[in-house]
Enzyme design. Structure first.
Site, PDB file in Angstrom:
ATOM      1  N   GLY A  23       5.123  -9.711   9.119  1.00 54.20           N
ATOM      2  CA  GLY A  23       4.547  -8.998  10.260  1.00 54.20           C
ATOM      3  C   GLY A  23       5.003  -9.679  11.520  1.00 54.20           C
TER       4      GLY A  23
ATOM      5  CB  CYS B  23       7.206 -13.584   6.490  1.00 49.18           C
ATOM      6  SG  CYS B  23       7.450 -14.079   8.203  1.00 49.18           S
ATOM      7  CE1 TYR B  24       0.051 -12.116  10.792  1.00 49.08           C
ATOM      8  CE2 TYR B  24      -0.387 -10.512   9.064  1.00 49.08           C
ATOM      9  CZ  TYR B  24      -0.793 -11.190  10.199  1.00 49.08           C
ATOM     10  OH  TYR B  24      -2.018 -10.958  10.731  1.00 49.08           O
TER      11      TYR B  24
ATOM     12  CG  HIS C 201      11.874 -12.287   6.022  1.00 44.66           C
ATOM     13  ND1 HIS C 201      10.944 -11.274   6.007  1.00 44.66           N
ATOM     14  CD2 HIS C 201      11.653 -12.973   7.151  1.00 44.66           C
ATOM     15  CE1 HIS C 201      10.197 -11.334   7.089  1.00 44.66           C
ATOM     16  NE2 HIS C 201      10.605 -12.364   7.809  1.00 44.66           N
TER      17      HIS C 201
ATOM     18  CD  GLU D  44      11.958  -9.258   3.233  1.00 46.96           C
ATOM     19  OE1 GLU D  44      11.728 -10.215   2.477  1.00 46.96           O
ATOM     20  OE2 GLU D  44      11.429  -9.135   4.347  1.00 46.96           O
TER      21      GLU D  44
ATOM     22  CB  SER E  42      22.436  20.816   4.818  1.00 43.72           C
ATOM     23  OG  SER E  42      22.482  19.549   4.189  1.00 43.72           O
TER      24      SER E  42
ATOM     25  CB  VAL F  18      23.142  12.841   0.217  1.00 45.82           C
ATOM     26  CG1 VAL F  18      22.841  12.214  -1.127  1.00 45.82           C
ATOM     27  CG2 VAL F  18      24.411  12.287   0.808  1.00 45.82           C
ATOM     28  CG  ASP F  19      18.694  13.587   1.846  1.00 44.23           C
ATOM     29  OD1 ASP F  19      19.356  12.731   1.233  1.00 44.23           O
ATOM     30  OD2 ASP F  19      18.214  13.403   2.972  1.00 44.23           O
TER      31      ASP F  19
ATOM     32  CB  ALA G 219      23.900  17.973  -2.531  1.00 42.39           C
TER      33      ALA G 219
ATOM     34  CE  LYS H 259      21.040   9.868   2.600  1.00 40.35           C
ATOM     35  NZ  LYS H 259      20.478  10.982   3.386  1.00 40.35           N
TER      36      LYS H 259
END
Ligand code: XMP
Length: 530
Positions: free
Chosen positions: A64, A91-92, A179, A181, A233, A236-237, A239, A385
């Site tokens: 945070g 972290c936070y 972190h 990640e 369209s 990707v999404d 399709a 995604k």
């Protein structure tokens, strides 16, 4: 940010990632998924009772922006630590844990930002065990944990932070100051995986194949015998969501593709030929280029262009929709459902009304009207995604579509600065195709988030070609690197690749006599020029 009401239903018990308001929470949720474990975001206001109701396999507390002692610091229901659910604080979140469980957190005045060396203490416990004794980690904090809570082992320290990681095997509670990640932390993913698999005992069973099987079941149950429409369209999404629904219900689905004349070179063919060949989807293409370009005549203002394109998109779609509804009726059936490629970040960002939601709202141009009389099928609602791409590949969708970089709904219409005309679209389409081909050939598609190619249609400058002077337009290359399009940096494309793109465009597109490179980050520049 995330809200309770927005939870998605995948049939998986989640790991809950508690969002304390930093930009890292979504990234943590993605990294947990990369470990093969389903995750969802929840706000830091979540209560112990709400957590119990979600029945999570584990909890990760995100970083945070604040100090735990600041006025207005995000609060947390400490009873959550008593539920017997494994928790990893980051972290936070690590400091929240320390304070709640009887450790001390202090502001020593020694801040750590960026790359820092951490030293593992003892055997490193369940989360750091087996890892190198010193490692480079990514820090971002002012306060530091001075002493671990009673019963907790100190697992790492740095030169200024005496307690940089701790854990209690008995209570399955662990924390790290850095972190894990972010990719700059050497063994970050390993720390997350150790927590998930070894501390919490969660197996890796979240993968593309499982998601497809579960969604196919769900879609069949939702749809029954009714008919379904989907708007493709070329992105990707849409399709992937369309292919997924097609896998579930076959020809009960009709896909509609509106060619608004603002597409890039080859995109229509990719959808009509390659996508249909690989999925078997029944497709209707609406040829609407004349209509769109007609309405765009004389318009230079980007917001005005967006409005026109959005409005005409809806009109085109509704025309086909009426025909399909009438056809179904004649056959004694009904069209009840509409497919939408909503992703998890959309769900999260529309939930809380935080700043991100406002920034994104103007990007919905090219979407569908919200008063259509349909129920929605949103098979990607729980997905990020990269997961959508993995599913698309599993479904056999061509790489050119699945791997496609983001492209705005209003298409080349907002990449021409100035009025949109057929001739200008042709110029930009050629230049864009050259730039894309060269970047792909140079192997830069992974590094580049997207590369708008922009025609400054209202600018002309003098050039020289052969014996003659030219008076042509500049083309701007805008290659950017980004994680989420909210911030971006310009990509350092090698000079020889830029030289090839420039030579080819100025040789092959007669109306263009200069190619320029945009070297601005976002902020202050946006990604698109418009
Ligand atoms: P900006 O230019 O705001 O873009 O930095 C951020 C991301 O949004 C995309 N973008 C759009 N997408 N309709 C869309 O569907 C739009 O009108 C639109 N404008 C920008 C842009 O390509 C980038 O990925």
């Amino acid at each position: 940010m995330a809200t309770q009401a927005e939870q998605t239903d995948t049939g998986h018990r989640p790991v809950l990632v508690v969002d304390f308001g930093a930009q890292y929470a979504q990234l943590i949720a993605r990294r947990v998924r990369e470990a093969g474990v389903y995750s969802e975001l929840v706000p830091h206001t979540v209560t112990a009772a709400e957590i119990t109701a979600r029945n999570p396999l584990g909890i990760v507390l995100s970083g945070g922006p604040s100090s735990v002692y600041e006025d207005g610091a995000p609060q947390f229901d400490d009873a959550i630590f008593e539920l017997g659910i494994p928790v990893l604080g980051i972290c936070y979140g690590f400091q929240v844990m320390a304070r709640a469980l009887g450790g001390t957190v202090g502001n020593t005045g020694d801040r750590e930002y960026g790359a820092t060396e951490a030293t593992v203490v003892g055997d490193g416990g369940a989360i750091l065990g087996g890892q190198p004794g010193t490692q480079n980690v990514w820090m971002s904090h002012g306060d530091a944990v001075q002493s671990a809570p009673p019963g907790f082992d100190v697992l790492a320290h740095t030169s200024v932070t005496p307690v940089a990681a701790f854990g209690s095997p008995a209570r399955k509670l662990y924390g790290v100051q850095w972190h894990p990640e972010v990719k700059h932390s050497d063994h970050g993913q390993q720390i997350l995986e150790n927590f998930l698999h070894h501390v919490a005992g969660i197996p890796s069973d979240w993968n593309a194949g499982n998601v497809i099987a579960e969604q196919v079941e769900r879609i069949r149950a939702q749809v029954g015998n009714a008919r379904v429409i989907s708007a493709l369209s070329g992105g990707v999404d849409s399709a992937v969501s369309t292919a997924l629904v097609h896998k579930a219900i076959g020809d009960q689905l009709t896909a509609v593709f509106v060619d608004h004349g603002l597409l890039r070179k080859g995109e229509r063919e990719q959808v009509e030929r390659d996508y249909v060949a690989s999925t078997g989807v029944r497709l209707i293409t609406v040829d609407a280029a004349d209509i769109f370009i007609g309405h765009l005549a004389g318009v230079s203002d980007p917001e005005e262009k967006r409005k026109i394109i959005g409005r005409e998109f809806i009109r085109s779609f509704e025309r086909v929709q009426r025909e399909l509804v009438a056809e179904a009726k004649a056959e004694g059936e009904s069209v009840k459902f509409l497919v939408q490629g909503t992703l998890y970040p959309d769900v999260v960002e529309s939930g809380g009304g935080a700043g991100t939601a406002n920034i994104k709202s103007h990007h919905n141009v090219g979407g569908l009207p919200d008063d259509l009389d349909f129920e929605l099928i949103e098979p990607l609602r729980a997905l990020f995604k990269d997961e959508v791409r993995a599913i698309g590949r599993e479904l056999g969708i061509p790489e050119e579509i699945v791997g496609r970089q983001p492209f705005p709904g209003p298409g080349l219409g907002i990449r021409i600065v100035g009025e949109v005309t057929r001739e200008r679209l042709d110029i930009l389409r050629e230049a864009d195709a050259i730039a894309r081909a060269e970047l792909t050939a140079a192997g830069l598609d992974q590094e580049i988030w997207q590369c708008p190619v922009v025609l400054l249609a209202d600018v002309r400058s003098v050039g020289v070609q052969g014996d003659g002077r030219t008076y042509g337009h500049p083309i701007v290359l805008r290659p950017v690197s980004s994680e989420d399009a909210m911030t971006a940096d310009w990509t350092r494309v090698p000079y020889d690749v830029l030289a090839r793109i420039s030579n080819k465009i100025t040789n092959q597109v007669p109306e263009v006599n200069r190619v320029v490179l945009d070297v601005t980050s976002k902020p202050p520049g946006t990604i698109e020029w418009e």
